[in-house]
Enzyme design. Structure first.
Site, short mmCIF file in Angstrom:
data_model
loop_
_atom_site.label_atom_id
_atom_site.label_comp_id
_atom_site.label_asym_id
_atom_site.label_seq_id
_atom_site.Cartn_x
_atom_site.Cartn_y
_atom_site.Cartn_z
N HIS A 1 -1.95 0.39 7.50
CA HIS A 1 -2.46 0.72 6.16
C HIS A 1 -2.19 2.19 5.86
O HIS A 1 -1.98 3.00 6.75
CB HIS A 1 -3.96 0.43 6.09
CG HIS A 1 -4.51 0.42 4.69
ND1 HIS A 1 -3.88 -0.20 3.64
CD2 HIS A 1 -5.67 0.95 4.18
CE1 HIS A 1 -4.60 -0.06 2.54
NE2 HIS A 1 -5.68 0.63 2.84
N ASP B 1 -7.94 4.38 -2.12
CA ASP B 1 -7.44 3.26 -1.32
C ASP B 1 -6.77 2.24 -2.24
O ASP B 1 -7.42 1.74 -3.17
CB ASP B 1 -8.61 2.61 -0.56
CG ASP B 1 -8.14 1.62 0.51
OD1 ASP B 1 -7.05 1.04 0.35
OD2 ASP B 1 -8.87 1.42 1.49
N CYS C 1 0.81 -1.22 0.00
CA CYS C 1 0.00 0.00 0.00
C CYS C 1 0.85 1.27 0.00
O CYS C 1 0.54 2.25 -0.68
CB CYS C 1 -0.98 0.00 1.16
SG CYS C 1 -0.23 -0.14 2.80
#
Length: 413
Positions: free
Chosen positions: A341, A362, A209
């Site tokens: 995250h 995202d 991520c």
């Protein structure tokens, strides 16, 4: 044995003790040393130095004294033995507990290494190939497709560029059109310009991520002429292995030595998670001016972070406060990190009821989902993928990396 004078028998006991008892009896009752009755033998007497018992035989006295010494030695030795035994048992228990604690710590450390990709289990390329092999074994991918995608992946890695297979472009433009026609809830909206969405692939699923958010941020900077000079060597979106080597280059230049030591100054070939500090180091090494802002505790009820939302509003609205409802600003998107995250802030809504709503890209959202935003319904239902109200962000801590111009060579140094 019996008394030679009166025939009284000695009590039960050890032989030596019986002789001593008999000796005492003869002297106490008959006033004579032990010997033949009526002989009147005048024998030498020997007194025990420990209990004052008198003996006529030196050997009996020695044996008697030895009994005293043995009894004393046994008593002391027993106590010492018990103490030593207790100490030894305690030492062994402490050693066992330390061993178990060390074992637990090692297991926990291995878990953390696996969780954060520092367990030497391979990196992007190895995971990509392994996941494709699984797809083939499950019948979800044909062998010819496997070999084609492997060849494409190897070519992209050789050139250090992203293959673009997880990219979705045009979302910001679609949002601008939607908000211009939306009249119900939104009073103002500010958007970053030209941000492409990148999601995790077979090679970085579960850990990529941070790298994907950097790609999103960079996609906007590459379309902003203000950053042409410092990005002249980065004209295409780099692949994840390339981003890893770029961060290593920043560490070699001296940026964030503490953070570098956490990774042993090595990211290449690993599945290591990165965060705000690594993004900051990389951007600064490219002469891009940025700052890290910590929101280290909630500032609203029920664990919420209204100050984070207010900060983002000031970031976008400063110099962009015109009366226009939809403002496509020149502000780069914001890197948003929390435990486990990270996401990319691409804009913020100010609602008619004065509440604020962040718009987030995202990396965990697939291309198929993001494509829905390109065909925006009039009710805006697909915007739920992006919208995050104050009550939606309730992690204990947040960090953001915000870009704010270009550094001169002197400022970088």
């Amino acid at each position: 044995p019996e008394c030679p004078f009166c025939g009284e028998a000695a009590g039960l006991g050890l032989e030596l003790e019986l002789e001593l008892e008999l000796e005492r009896h003869v002297r106490a009752r008959h006033g004579q040393p032990l010997g033949a009755p009526g002989t009147g033998d005048d024998e030498q007497l020997y007194e025990c130095p420990m209990c004052s018992l008198t003996c006529t035989n030196i050997q009996i006295l020695e044996e008697h004294v030895d009994l005293h010494l043995e009894e004393h030695s046994f008593s002391e030795g027993g106590n010492i033995g018990d103490l030593e035994l207790a100490q030894r048992l305690q030492t062994e228990e402490d050693k066992r507990q330390r061993s178990e604690e060390d074992k637990r710590e090692k297991e926990e450390f291995k878990k953390l290494q696996r969780q954060y990709g520092l367990d030497n289990s391979g990196g992007y390329k190895q995971q990509f190939l392994k996941n494709m092999e699984r797809e083939v074994n499950k019948g979800k991918m044909q062998p010819f497709e496997y070999h084609k995608r492997k060849a494409d992946m190897m070519e992209c890695l050789a050139f250090g560029i992203d293959d673009g297979k997880t990219k979705t472009s045009g979302v910001i433009e679609a949002l601008c059109k939607y908000y211009q026609n939306e009249n119900k809830d939104v009073r103002h909206v500010w958007l970053s310009a030209g941000v492409d969405h990148f999601h995790s692939s077979l090679g970085d699923r579960g850990w990529g991520c941070g790298y994907r958010n950097f790609q999103m941020l960079l996609s906007s900077l590459l379309q902003n002429s203000s950053y042409n000079d410092c990005l002249r060597d980065t004209t295409l979106i780099p692949s994840i292995p390339k981003i890893q080597s770029m961060i290593e280059d920043a560490w070699r230049e001296g940026f964030d030595p503490h953070g570098a030591s956490h990774f042993n100054s090595r990211l290449s070939g690993s599945k290591a998670w990165i965060g705000a500090c690594e993004i900051y180091s990389l951007l600064t090494s490219l002469r891009i001016k940025c700052q890290i802002i910590d929101f280290h505790k909630p500032t609203g009820p029920m664990g919420t972070h209204p100050r984070l939302f207010e900060w983002v509003l000031r970031y976008y609205s400063t110099d962009n406060e015109g009366g226009t409802k939809v403002v496509c600003t020149s502000k780069p998107p914001i890197y948003l990190q929390h435990q486990g995250h990270s996401r990319t802030v691409v804009g913020i809504e100010e609602r008619r009821n004065k509440t604020l709503c962040l718009l987030l890209f995202d990396p965990g959202c697939s291309s198929q989902e993001m494509q829905k935003l390109l065909k925006q319904n009039s009710d805006g239902s697909s915007l739920r993928l992006l919208r995050k109200f104050v009550g939606s962000l309730k992690e204990k801590q947040y960090q953001i990396v915000a870009v704010d111009g270009v550094l001169s060579l002197d400022e970088k140094a």
